[in-house]
Enzyme design. Structure first.
Site, short mmCIF file in Angstrom:
data_model
loop_
_atom_site.label_atom_id
_atom_site.label_comp_id
_atom_site.label_asym_id
_atom_site.label_seq_id
_atom_site.Cartn_x
_atom_site.Cartn_y
_atom_site.Cartn_z
N LYS A 22 0.86 -1.21 0.00
CA LYS A 22 0.00 0.00 0.00
C LYS A 22 0.89 1.24 0.00
O LYS A 22 0.69 2.15 -0.80
CB LYS A 22 -0.89 0.01 1.24
CG LYS A 22 -1.50 1.39 1.55
CD LYS A 22 -2.38 1.41 2.76
CE LYS A 22 -1.70 1.83 4.01
NZ LYS A 22 -1.43 3.25 4.20
N ASN A 23 1.90 1.26 0.87
CA ASN A 23 2.69 2.49 1.03
C ASN A 23 3.64 2.74 -0.13
O ASN A 23 4.14 3.83 -0.31
CB ASN A 23 3.39 2.50 2.39
CG ASN A 23 2.36 2.65 3.51
OD1 ASN A 23 1.21 3.00 3.26
ND2 ASN A 23 2.76 2.35 4.73
N CYS A 117 -5.01 8.91 8.92
CA CYS A 117 -5.38 8.28 10.17
C CYS A 117 -5.27 9.28 11.32
O CYS A 117 -4.38 10.10 11.36
CB CYS A 117 -4.47 7.09 10.46
SG CYS A 117 -5.03 5.66 9.55
N ARG A 122 -0.17 15.22 12.29
CA ARG A 122 0.67 14.62 11.25
C ARG A 122 1.25 15.76 10.42
O ARG A 122 0.76 16.11 9.36
CB ARG A 122 -0.14 13.62 10.45
CG ARG A 122 -0.63 12.52 11.39
CD ARG A 122 -1.19 11.31 10.72
NE ARG A 122 -0.19 10.60 9.93
CZ ARG A 122 -0.51 9.46 9.29
NH1 ARG A 122 -1.73 9.02 9.34
NH2 ARG A 122 0.40 8.83 8.58
N ASP A 308 3.81 0.47 12.35
CA ASP A 308 2.53 -0.02 11.80
C ASP A 308 2.22 -1.45 12.21
O ASP A 308 1.16 -1.97 11.87
CB ASP A 308 2.54 0.09 10.27
CG ASP A 308 2.59 1.54 9.83
OD1 ASP A 308 2.96 1.79 8.67
OD2 ASP A 308 2.31 2.43 10.66
N ARG A 400 -8.94 0.33 3.85
CA ARG A 400 -7.94 1.19 3.22
C ARG A 400 -6.65 0.42 2.94
O ARG A 400 -5.89 0.78 2.05
CB ARG A 400 -7.60 2.37 4.14
CG ARG A 400 -8.68 3.42 4.25
CD ARG A 400 -8.17 4.63 5.00
NE ARG A 400 -6.87 5.01 4.52
CZ ARG A 400 -5.94 5.59 5.28
NH1 ARG A 400 -6.19 5.87 6.53
NH2 ARG A 400 -4.76 5.91 4.78
C1 EPZ Z 1 4.21 6.85 6.57
O1 EPZ Z 1 3.52 7.96 7.14
C2 EPZ Z 1 3.20 5.72 6.47
N1 EPZ Z 1 2.10 6.13 5.58
C3 EPZ Z 1 2.65 5.38 7.86
O2 EPZ Z 1 1.83 4.23 7.69
C4 EPZ Z 1 3.81 5.01 8.78
O3 EPZ Z 1 3.31 4.84 10.08
C5 EPZ Z 1 4.87 6.10 8.76
O4 EPZ Z 1 5.28 6.40 7.41
C6 EPZ Z 1 6.13 5.68 9.53
O5 EPZ Z 1 6.66 4.53 8.92
C7 EPZ Z 1 2.32 6.08 4.24
O6 EPZ Z 1 3.38 5.69 3.77
C8 EPZ Z 1 1.16 6.50 3.38
P1 EPZ Z 1 6.55 10.01 8.61
P2 EPZ Z 1 4.20 9.42 7.10
O7 EPZ Z 1 6.61 11.27 7.83
O8 EPZ Z 1 5.04 9.55 5.90
C9 EPZ Z 1 7.15 13.26 12.05
C10 EPZ Z 1 -0.11 2.94 7.72
O9 EPZ Z 1 -0.69 2.39 8.67
N2 EPZ Z 1 7.12 14.24 10.95
O10 EPZ Z 1 7.62 8.98 8.40
O11 EPZ Z 1 3.13 10.41 7.35
C11 EPZ Z 1 5.81 12.60 12.29
O12 EPZ Z 1 5.03 13.37 13.18
C12 EPZ Z 1 0.42 4.34 7.90
O13 EPZ Z 1 0.13 2.40 6.60
C13 EPZ Z 1 7.39 15.57 11.24
O14 EPZ Z 1 7.65 15.95 12.39
O15 EPZ Z 1 5.14 9.31 8.40
C14 EPZ Z 1 6.19 11.28 12.88
O16 EPZ Z 1 6.43 11.44 14.27
C15 EPZ Z 1 0.06 4.92 9.24
N3 EPZ Z 1 7.38 16.48 10.22
C16 EPZ Z 1 7.54 10.95 12.20
O17 EPZ Z 1 8.00 12.19 11.67
C17 EPZ Z 1 7.10 16.11 8.92
O18 EPZ Z 1 7.13 16.98 8.03
C18 EPZ Z 1 7.46 9.95 11.08
O19 EPZ Z 1 6.47 10.39 10.17
C19 EPZ Z 1 6.82 14.75 8.66
C20 EPZ Z 1 6.84 13.83 9.68
#
Ligand code: EPZ
Length: 425
Positions: A22-23, A117, A122, A308, A400
């Site tokens: 999915k991702n 989610c 986020r 996840d 989803r």
């Molecule tokens: C991706 O989300 C995945 N979603 C999430 O999977 C997954 O939990 C996450 O990566 C971590 O592996 C998709 O790929 C569509 P991040 P993403 O940016 O990209 C902080 C699922 O169940 N952050 O890696 O949104 C954030 O708050 C979903 O499939 C900032 O501070 O996650 C978090 O603490 C749920 N500023 C950390 O980084 C930013 O600009 C990691 O977030 C971006 C992120």
């Protein structure tokens, strides 16, 4: 509204073919906007997030259709706007990849703040930091829209991410592919779906090196060429979910069409907890055992234990006698599933970033709800392990991210069905 009805107690036995990631798919599909031509992506899971993306692409003039099960053909030749402003864009988090893709294609992009989610804020500050470093300006305009513009296109830059972010790494890559000059992303995320995206873009003529490490280099190219076919990697979180299902039901499941290397942190953890895990070239067999050992988990960016799979693991920890701990380092509010588990008799206490699981649990079926995608599938796992019947509502969250969940689980002996509110299945 639809619900899942799960009758617990069956040991699950058999083989489950894992679908495409999915991702990965939710990044590769928007990335196709960068190609002034057509491409085919195979091993795309038929899940709600993909359908939502299809609607968004249609709204901006991009053709996308399933040509055969798991294969989508995308043609961006007639894309007619850099503005994606429909409600559908707000339906899913990954719609924010449209920023990088539209910026890379047009040098401008306007999209609503992304949905997704509901576990904590986020943010997208790192995405915006990368775009600004490459010469883009952004403004928040009416209706919570983000308007990104550049004077004469993006220019390669050196970017150090303050946080290891999958989304920011991917979005900056998308914008950098056709920028003038070279972009370097340091402290980049290393998830398999980032490597997958780079392989896809390179197949279309991009010049990306270093994915899978924390320094990624993108040399800007004039344009990407169409006419290629690319197949996504298997979904490591779907695979992990079914591996945990084998453990919680003391069953014997082989997940097929996987890349064992992507599953390493979970495979090792399951072995530590007393499960039998047998790896083959493209499959992993998990044999659940009645005696489960307690353990501690800290969620980390890849190759650490994936956030996840954190909710799903609490159900297995509930089988162990004693206290297990999970420290959630990625999402501050990922614990909403705990309340739902408590309704089934689970002894789980959450405090700040920690969850304390006091086992062994004796779960009883109950009416519960999915509070997000992975929380939802956790309720399915709890229902499979519980005595009696568990009904799960808000299952659109689960749809989803899990293709043919009922078919895959009943195929290994689970008693689960999807019913609509009038009770028909
Ligand atoms: C991706 O989300 C995945 N979603 C999430 O999977 C997954 O939990 C996450 O990566 C971590 O592996 C998709 O790929 C569509 P991040 P993403 O940016 O990209 C902080 C699922 O169940 N952050 O890696 O949104 C954030 O708050 C979903 O499939 C900032 O501070 O996650 C978090 O603490 C749920 N500023 C950390 O980084 C930013 O600009 C990691 O977030 C971006 C992120």
């Amino acid at each position: 509204m639809e619900k899942f009805v799960v009758k617990g107690g069956n040991k699950l036995n058999g083989t489950i073919d894992i679908s495409g990631s999915k991702n990965s798919a939710v990044a590769l599909i928007p990335a196709s906007i960068l190609i002034d031509g057509e491409c085919t992506i195979e091993n795309v899971p038929n899940i709600k997030d993909v359908v939502v993306l299809q609607n968004i692409l249609h709204q901006i003039g991009v053709e996308m259709e399933f040509t055969s099960p798991g294969a989508v053909r995308i043609d961006s030749r007639n894309i007619n706007t850099h503005i994606a402003d429909s409600e559908t864009v707000q339906e899913m988090r990954a719609s924010y990849y449209l920023m990088g893709a539209l910026l890379g294609r047009f040098g401008k992009a306007t999209i609503p703040f992304p949905g997704g989610c509901n576990f904590g804020s986020r943010p997208i500050d790192q995405h915006l930091k990368g775009f600004e470093a490459m010469g883009a300006k952004y403004e928040i305009i009416e209706d919570a829209m983000i308007e990104l513009t550049t004077d004469g296109g993006l220019v390669g830059a050196s970017i150090f991410l303050d946080v290891v972010s999958v989304g920011a790494t991917i979005n900056i890559m998308l914008a950098a592919v056709t920028a003038k000059g070279t972009t370097t992303i340091e402290n980049a995320a290393k998830e398999p779906h980032i490597v997958d995206l780079a392989n896809f873009l390179n197949a279309m003529g991009a010049n990306i090196t270093g994915t899978g490490t924390d320094v990624i280099k993108i040399k800007g190219v004039k344009k990407l060429t169409g006419g290629h076919t690319y197949s996504t990697i298997p979904d490591q979180i779907e695979a992990g979910t079914y591996m945990i299902a084998a453990a919680v039901t003391e069953g014997d499941i082989t997940v097929a069409k996987v890349i064992p290397k992507h599953m390493e942190s979970l495979s090792r953890k399951l072995m530590e907890m007393g499960m039998e895990v047998i790896e083959d070239e493209d499959s992993i067999r998990v044999i659940g055992k009645p005696l489960v050992k307690t353990t501690n988990i800290k969620t980390l960016p890849y190759p650490g234990f994936p956030t996840d799979l954190h909710p799903q693991m609490t159900v297995l920890m509930g089988k162990a006698k004693g206290t297990s701990r999970i420290r959630e380092e990625i999402w501050e509010e990922r614990f909403q599933y705990a309340d739902q588990l408590r309704k089934m008799g689970a002894n789980i206490m959450t405090e700040a970033k920690m969850a304390f699981i006091q086992g062994p649990w004796k779960l009883l079926g109950a009416p519960v709800k999915a509070t997000d995608l992975r929380a939802g599938i956790t309720m399915v796992l709890a229902g499979l392990m519980a005595g009696g019947t568990t009904t799960i509502s808000n299952i659109e969250y689960i749809d989803r991210g899990y293709e043919d969940l009922i078919g895959k689980l009943t195929g290994v002996g689970a008693n689960i069905k999807r019913i609509s509110t009038n009770g028909k299945s």
